[in-house]
Write a protein that holds these residues in place. Sequence first.
Motif, mmCIF file in Angstrom:
data_model
loop_
_atom_site.group_PDB
_atom_site.id
_atom_site.type_symbol
_atom_site.label_atom_id
_atom_site.label_comp_id
_atom_site.label_asym_id
_atom_site.label_seq_id
_atom_site.Cartn_x
_atom_site.Cartn_y
_atom_site.Cartn_z
ATOM 1 N N GLY A 464 0.810 -1.215 0.000
ATOM 2 C CA GLY A 464 0.000 0.000 0.000
ATOM 3 C C GLY A 464 0.837 1.256 0.000
ATOM 4 O O GLY A 464 0.720 2.110 -0.887
ATOM 5 N N GLY A 465 1.752 1.377 0.971
ATOM 6 C CA GLY A 465 2.551 2.591 1.078
ATOM 7 C C GLY A 465 3.564 2.748 -0.044
ATOM 8 O O GLY A 465 3.701 3.834 -0.625
ATOM 9 N N VAL A 466 4.268 1.664 -0.375
ATOM 10 C CA VAL A 466 5.318 1.760 -1.390
ATOM 11 C C VAL A 466 4.735 2.049 -2.768
ATOM 12 O O VAL A 466 5.258 2.888 -3.516
ATOM 13 C CB VAL A 466 6.157 0.465 -1.413
ATOM 14 C CG1 VAL A 466 7.177 0.515 -2.549
ATOM 15 C CG2 VAL A 466 6.867 0.253 -0.085
ATOM 16 N N VAL A 467 3.635 1.357 -3.122
ATOM 17 C CA VAL A 467 3.031 1.576 -4.439
ATOM 18 C C VAL A 467 2.492 3.004 -4.551
ATOM 19 O O VAL A 467 2.618 3.639 -5.605
ATOM 20 C CB VAL A 467 1.926 0.538 -4.705
ATOM 21 C CG1 VAL A 467 1.106 0.923 -5.937
ATOM 22 C CG2 VAL A 467 2.537 -0.849 -4.899
ATOM 23 N N ARG A 468 1.904 3.519 -3.474
ATOM 24 C CA ARG A 468 1.432 4.919 -3.509
ATOM 25 C C ARG A 468 2.590 5.884 -3.712
ATOM 26 O O ARG A 468 2.480 6.852 -4.477
ATOM 27 C CB ARG A 468 0.686 5.243 -2.214
ATOM 28 C CG ARG A 468 -0.719 4.656 -2.144
ATOM 29 C CD ARG A 468 -1.485 5.188 -0.933
ATOM 30 N NE ARG A 468 -2.821 4.644 -0.926
ATOM 31 C CZ ARG A 468 -3.177 3.513 -0.307
ATOM 32 N NH1 ARG A 468 -2.235 2.805 0.344
ATOM 33 N NH2 ARG A 468 -4.418 3.083 -0.339
ATOM 34 N N ALA A 485 -3.873 2.765 -13.078
ATOM 35 C CA ALA A 485 -2.850 1.728 -12.945
ATOM 36 C C ALA A 485 -2.448 1.558 -11.485
ATOM 37 O O ALA A 485 -2.290 0.428 -10.985
ATOM 38 C CB ALA A 485 -1.632 2.090 -13.792
ATOM 39 N N GLU A 486 -2.324 2.686 -10.774
ATOM 40 C CA GLU A 486 -1.974 2.628 -9.352
ATOM 41 C C GLU A 486 -3.059 1.925 -8.550
ATOM 42 O O GLU A 486 -2.769 1.067 -7.698
ATOM 43 C CB GLU A 486 -1.765 4.046 -8.830
ATOM 44 C CG GLU A 486 -1.411 4.114 -7.356
ATOM 45 C CD GLU A 486 -1.321 5.555 -6.851
ATOM 46 O OE1 GLU A 486 -1.519 5.757 -5.641
ATOM 47 O OE2 GLU A 486 -1.084 6.468 -7.677
ATOM 48 N N ARG A 487 -4.324 2.247 -8.815
ATOM 49 C CA ARG A 487 -5.427 1.627 -8.072
ATOM 50 C C ARG A 487 -5.543 0.131 -8.383
ATOM 51 O O ARG A 487 -5.888 -0.661 -7.507
ATOM 52 C CB ARG A 487 -6.738 2.349 -8.394
ATOM 53 C CG ARG A 487 -6.799 3.750 -7.778
ATOM 54 C CD ARG A 487 -7.964 4.545 -8.298
ATOM 55 N NE ARG A 487 -7.925 5.910 -7.781
ATOM 56 C CZ ARG A 487 -8.687 6.901 -8.243
ATOM 57 N NH1 ARG A 487 -9.529 6.673 -9.250
ATOM 58 N NH2 ARG A 487 -8.594 8.095 -7.720
ATOM 59 N N ARG A 491 -5.457 -2.741 -5.659
ATOM 60 C CA ARG A 491 -6.741 -3.418 -5.487
ATOM 61 C C ARG A 491 -6.597 -4.703 -4.674
ATOM 62 O O ARG A 491 -7.445 -5.023 -3.842
ATOM 63 C CB ARG A 491 -7.341 -3.727 -6.857
ATOM 64 C CG ARG A 491 -8.665 -4.480 -6.797
ATOM 65 C CD ARG A 491 -9.173 -4.785 -8.190
ATOM 66 N NE ARG A 491 -9.460 -3.559 -8.927
ATOM 67 C CZ ARG A 491 -9.997 -3.541 -10.144
ATOM 68 N NH1 ARG A 491 -10.285 -4.664 -10.761
ATOM 69 N NH2 ARG A 491 -10.226 -2.406 -10.756
ATOM 70 N N ASN A 492 -5.548 -5.444 -4.947
ATOM 71 C CA ASN A 492 -5.313 -6.699 -4.218
ATOM 72 C C ASN A 492 -3.870 -6.697 -3.712
ATOM 73 O O ASN A 492 -2.969 -7.206 -4.385
ATOM 74 C CB ASN A 492 -5.561 -7.902 -5.134
ATOM 75 C CG ASN A 492 -5.622 -9.204 -4.370
ATOM 76 O OD1 ASN A 492 -4.955 -9.363 -3.354
ATOM 77 N ND2 ASN A 492 -6.428 -10.145 -4.852
ATOM 78 N N PRO A 493 -3.635 -6.112 -2.514
ATOM 79 C CA PRO A 493 -2.262 -6.002 -1.998
ATOM 80 C C PRO A 493 -1.570 -7.357 -1.855
ATOM 81 O O PRO A 493 -0.357 -7.460 -2.026
ATOM 82 C CB PRO A 493 -2.448 -5.340 -0.630
ATOM 83 C CG PRO A 493 -3.769 -4.652 -0.705
ATOM 84 C CD PRO A 493 -4.615 -5.510 -1.610
ATOM 85 N N ARG A 494 -2.352 -8.412 -1.518
ATOM 86 C CA ARG A 494 -1.739 -9.728 -1.355
ATOM 87 C C ARG A 494 -1.138 -10.186 -2.676
ATOM 88 O O ARG A 494 -0.027 -10.723 -2.721
ATOM 89 C CB ARG A 494 -2.779 -10.733 -0.861
ATOM 90 C CG ARG A 494 -2.219 -12.128 -0.698
ATOM 91 C CD ARG A 494 -3.299 -13.096 -0.256
ATOM 92 N NE ARG A 494 -3.722 -12.838 1.105
ATOM 93 C CZ ARG A 494 -4.738 -13.458 1.694
ATOM 94 N NH1 ARG A 494 -5.442 -14.348 1.014
ATOM 95 N NH2 ARG A 494 -5.058 -13.187 2.936
ATOM 96 N N ARG A 495 -1.868 -9.981 -3.768
ATOM 97 C CA ARG A 495 -1.380 -10.394 -5.082
ATOM 98 C C ARG A 495 -0.167 -9.559 -5.487
ATOM 99 O O ARG A 495 0.835 -10.088 -5.974
ATOM 100 C CB ARG A 495 -2.498 -10.232 -6.106
ATOM 101 C CG ARG A 495 -2.134 -10.671 -7.511
ATOM 102 C CD ARG A 495 -3.225 -10.282 -8.496
ATOM 103 N NE ARG A 495 -4.505 -10.820 -8.080
ATOM 104 C CZ ARG A 495 -5.678 -10.400 -8.576
ATOM 105 N NH1 ARG A 495 -5.709 -9.459 -9.485
ATOM 106 N NH2 ARG A 495 -6.804 -10.927 -8.156
ATOM 107 N N VAL A 785 4.876 -1.988 -14.458
ATOM 108 C CA VAL A 785 6.086 -1.258 -14.083
ATOM 109 C C VAL A 785 6.108 -0.994 -12.588
ATOM 110 O O VAL A 785 7.131 -1.198 -11.908
ATOM 111 C CB VAL A 785 6.195 0.061 -14.872
ATOM 112 C CG1 VAL A 785 7.272 0.962 -14.265
ATOM 113 C CG2 VAL A 785 6.529 -0.216 -16.327
ATOM 114 N N VAL A 786 4.976 -0.559 -12.032
ATOM 115 C CA VAL A 786 4.962 -0.209 -10.613
ATOM 116 C C VAL A 786 5.115 -1.463 -9.747
ATOM 117 O O VAL A 786 5.757 -1.421 -8.689
ATOM 118 C CB VAL A 786 3.693 0.590 -10.255
ATOM 119 C CG1 VAL A 786 2.471 -0.312 -10.073
ATOM 120 C CG2 VAL A 786 3.912 1.418 -8.992
#
Length: 859
Positions: A464-468, A485-487, A491-495, A785-786
């Motif tokens: 959550g924090g790193v991707v944001r 793309a960010e959302r 959407r599924n942090p576990r994945r 990429v993210v």
Amino acid sequence: MTVLKTSMRNFFAHKGRMALSAVAVLLSVAFVCGTLVFTDTMNTTFDKLFAVTSSDVTVSAKGASDTGETTSGNGKPPVMPASVLGEVRGAQGVKSAEGTVFSTSVTVVDADKNNLSPKSGAPTIVGSWNGNDARTMKITSGAAPEGTDQIMVDADTADKHHLKLGDDIGVISAVGTHSAKISGIATFTVTNPGAAIFYLDTKTAQEALVGKTGVYTNVNVTADSGVSDVQLKKNVAAGIGGAYKVQTAKETADANQKDVESFLSVMKYAMLGFAGIAFLVGIFLIINTFSMLVAQRTREIGLMRAIGSSRRQVNRSVLTEALLLGVTGSVLGVGAGVGIAVGLMKLMGSMGMHLSTSDLTVAWTTPVAGVVLGVVVTILSAYLPARRAGKISPMAALRDAGAPADARAGRIRALIGLLLTGAGGYCLYLAAAADKATDGSLWLGLGVVLSLIGFVAVGPLLAGGVVRALGAVVLRIFGPVGRMAERNALRNPRRTGATGAALMIGLALVACLSVVGSSMVASATDQLDKSVGTDFIVQSDSGQLITPQAVKAVKSTPDLERVTEYKVLDAALTTPDGRTSKNETINAADPTYAQDLRTETVAGDLADAYRPDSMSVFEGFAKKHGIKVGSTVKVDFKDGRTADLTVRAITSDDVVIDKGAMYASITTAAKYVPADSMPLDVLVFATAKDGQETAAYKSLKSALHDYPQYTVRDQTDYKRALKDQIGQLLNMIYGLLALAIIVAVLGVVNTLALSVVERTREIGLMRAIGLSRRQLRRMIRLESVVIALFGALLGLGLGMGWGATAQKLLALEGLQVLEIPWGTIIAVFIGSAFVGLLAALIPAFRAGRMNVLNAIATE
């Protein structure tokens, strides 16, 4: 039967989605099987080679090694008088015996002084042509050598260096340089072990390699019919006494095979280790695949539960699909592994070791191990998704596809991850604070394992924090498409966490090794700058000792202020505590060596160690034996007399160069070791007059032009060579780690591909309200990429932490400098973005081709 039918139907219905997971299993199994097949084939090949090349019984000089390598302090092979041959022939049970001479302490050059030694590190062997060699080689051109001006070469060396009959060859040994013309070319009738082999006639070999006739290095003995090798050995040993080494064919072959096996074992377990890393990365891919498949089939599974399927049946159905995936990938992997083994054999062939595919050895245990390993790993990876599928209730048939996240399980996982990460960090702290490298290495290993597992477990929380943060820097410039793309990634942090973790493992190892490698180079360079006070180092890269003629050439070079000789002598030391340490070495040098190497002392002055009947010892040895400055050590020189030497200095253990060395002067050593037993120089150091460094460098190279076996290096050359050696090792490791990174990239591709299928209806709706194909493809590429950058950021950060801790342990061994290779780290991070782009190409292309109306109609 119903469960099996359902599983097979689902497996083949989603075979495209399973394909990349199967490739991951295939690659991992192939690497394991390829390694096993290759090492088994190498063992088979060398078993045959040693069985053919070993005579029934071999007699050699006492100083010869079990494998026949010829090394001695004077640079000449250990020999025995020719009279031994007559004594051997007189022994009972001997059919025939032949004396031979050979040496591996040689350099062979062509007419232009080009070195003809193998680049692979295999030995160069010069010996006398004899009946034993005729069993393994056939003269295919010219004739065997006769007379001092003839030499024969093996066909592989001739082909590699474009040699032909009549070409001039120079054999450089401790005796001097012997010139001859090629009289014949011989081809191996067995596997070529990669060595460069040259043959002279017996008398010429004696003169060129030993400097005198009437001596042999070996006597090859053939038994009479009905006489066993063991009995023949007893008879020969009884006939010649105990002054020589006598070995049966089996003993000789076993000694040679032991050397080969030690090399192959290191290679085997290193490659299996990297295969294990690839398996670990593949686990994330398989977990993600089955998790997404279960989520996409939530309604389907709910309907199965509604019509009577039990939890156990649903669980078994998913595990059966995993079994089919594991079997398919593993069976294909076994076949690919044989192909990898053949490829490695071809690679060895390009390096000079020609392995025949007729010796290809596939033990029954290899495919069994590959299939079992692949299937077990796949089923274990699919267990959690299968268990989650079994928990789906019949009411799920009334809901939209997609399993709701288990918030409680996520919190427990995050807590466990934080605890493991904290424990791993604490272990790394203990490793960095350790007083002994051996103690710290245990904490380092535990810290690496715990922190890695912790990061994997806490990945969804970090996502959550790193991707944001990454989105704010990388994605926001792309407007609404970047935000979508960010959302999607959030959407599924576990994945996202699992996909990033797969990439994280490989890059963490790359970062760790980069930090360790750079720190080793920087530390060694720093030590060179601080400690080495000489300008030039003369040595042989092949380990050949430096002849008196070459030393004389160095000393006659103009523009030099001083030249220092450096020898190594074997000795047994009896210390003041009454204990005797055998197999020690004394580094004997000229007194000027105290200026050439500014070694720190903890007691005394190193210059005093070069006074008559004086020596130095290193700190650890002094503490162990209670030695102080002024103590007397009894030194029993090999091939010499016993000396009572006074300890004048104790050197620090906190060094890299000459760590653990004990010094004395050459004059002191010469007092107790006869001139004909005094070893040749291992190194020669030369220092230029002030301001004459460039001129002296050129003059020194020119003076040693006729001695191509030696290399002249200034400090810049030495640093470059050190950097190149470590760089080559790291590049090889990076190449092996590429397997794990390839599997991780497949994981990104699979996640995106399945994600596109999962969001089919959503994509159709976005297209319907105006999102163009180009924008859709860009959105998927940016999401990839993210995710890749997320994995790279975690991996590089973790790897640098491991590397910095490892450097603290290296500092205990004298490598004090920590250097972070920021260029490599930044390049890898940027490269991860391109990896993400590459991984998204196919999923983005497929998403862009979707029919809008069909996508909207998808349930």
